[in-house]
Design a protein around this motif. Sequence first.
Motif, PDB file in Angstrom:
ATOM      1  N   ALA A 139       0.837  -1.202   0.000  1.00 18.32           N
ATOM      2  CA  ALA A 139       0.000   0.000   0.000  1.00 18.32           C
ATOM      3  C   ALA A 139       0.871   1.250   0.000  1.00 18.32           C
ATOM      4  N   ILE A 263      -4.845   5.634   3.875  1.00 14.97           N
ATOM      5  CA  ILE A 263      -4.838   4.169   3.919  1.00 14.97           C
ATOM      6  C   ILE A 263      -5.422   3.700   5.249  1.00 14.97           C
ATOM      7  N   LEU A 289      -7.144   3.661  -0.001  1.00 10.01           N
ATOM      8  CA  LEU A 289      -6.660   2.279  -0.036  1.00 10.01           C
ATOM      9  C   LEU A 289      -7.035   1.620   1.280  1.00 10.01           C
ATOM     10  N   THR A 291      -6.147  -2.045   3.522  1.00  6.93           N
ATOM     11  CA  THR A 291      -5.381  -3.288   3.595  1.00  6.93           C
ATOM     12  C   THR A 291      -6.145  -4.304   4.429  1.00  6.93           C
ATOM     13  N   VAL A 305      -4.538  -5.461  -0.931  1.00  7.07           N
ATOM     14  CA  VAL A 305      -4.679  -4.009  -0.972  1.00  7.07           C
ATOM     15  C   VAL A 305      -5.789  -3.727  -1.972  1.00  7.07           C
TER      16      VAL A 305
END
Length: 450
Positions: A139, A263, A289, A291, A305
Amino acid sequence: MTELSGGPSLPQERRVVTAIPGPKSQELMARKQATVAGGVGATLPVFAARAGGGVLEDVDGNSFIDLGSGIAVTSVGNSAQAVVRRATAQLERFTHTCAMVTPYELYVEVCEELARLTPGDHEKKSALFNSGAEAVENAVKIARSYTKRQAVVVFDHAYHGRTNLTMALTAKNMPYKHGFGPFAPEIYRVPVAYPFRWPTGPENCAEEAAKEAIDRIVKQVGAENVAAILIEPILGEGGFIEPAKGFLPAIRQFAADNGIVFIADEIQSGFCRTGQWFACEDEGIVPDLITTAKGIAGGLPLAAVTGRAEIMDSVHGGGLGGTYGGNPVACAAALGAIETMRELDLNAKARRIEEIMKGRLTALREKFDVIGDIRGRGGMIAIELVEPGTKEPDAKTTAAVARHCHQAGVLVLTAGTYGNVLRFLPPLVIGEDLLNEGLDVLEEAFAGLE
């Protein structure tokens, strides 16, 4: 009884028939010490023989109530029927081709599910990997590729993995970072809104923490230099810290205003663990993003991801991948796990676990003033232990309570920057009777200390 997800028959009961650890586990531990690196520890020094539903049975015949789920991995149980069925069928077809050599439909199916399940209605793409740390590392790669910037901002009490880059992203020194440096550069740490420990009190926490974090980014790093802001919507190893309401939206907005990739690390909190598919949904956060790993595949190694298509596609061809990333058997297991989550409505089950646990733990706090805080959501609940009348961390009592539970046949885990948090991650398919019995043992542990 069978596990709720239809796995093999395994009595859903707590049973202690030997000392803990028993003789067979002691024999195996001697073999482990002779051949396994000493740095590979064990929370509970027993060796598993079978597991399913809400229990784990060791080689000596002891049956433990499982309040750990292999650290939030076996949310659907250790042998959910759909996971076993799909993974077994794939094993008979082929175990590996490498998705970068000859792709297969299962990889695509998992990415399609991730696009459907993760927050936001924008176009999404995914890349599959093996572990949470690998997902986080990729990521960061993707964010740097997209923004053409280098700096990454992380938070106090964060945990993101054990690779060199993810150790740099992680806050806690021992046991994760000690002696392993030097670490990857261009990592900057800022405060997180930790309500229980915020100096001016929880009511001021979100606004003040966000202001201080943003001020540090602007002044010490420069927003224009930041590729990514990376945060766990509920901090895991750091102690199940749920940031004060309003903090995450403020940080997310700052990222959007400054072209920074936001993220969300949902490796521990994702896939129904908090009573929603993803913890960031609680405040309507849509990350650029996200994860995932742990609970995604019912115990098989898989990570991902997932993010905005234009960000994911910023990486040159061949820049993402890995020999085992998106292994076909693990992909099949993931599809079985997701099927089970939908079929059993594990979000609802997680919310019911929260209702039971917070009710019982609140009653415990009224009896035992060593319990300073109760927090978390769904099947991701924790209590922080302190010296009575203070907020001084009490790691010694935390260890003693965990030890008592282990000896009495209940598997619990500890966590926290200060080592003073008991965290509870029961399989989301656990029976309510078992959950309550585990909490009975926890109460006995506290009573025994007095």
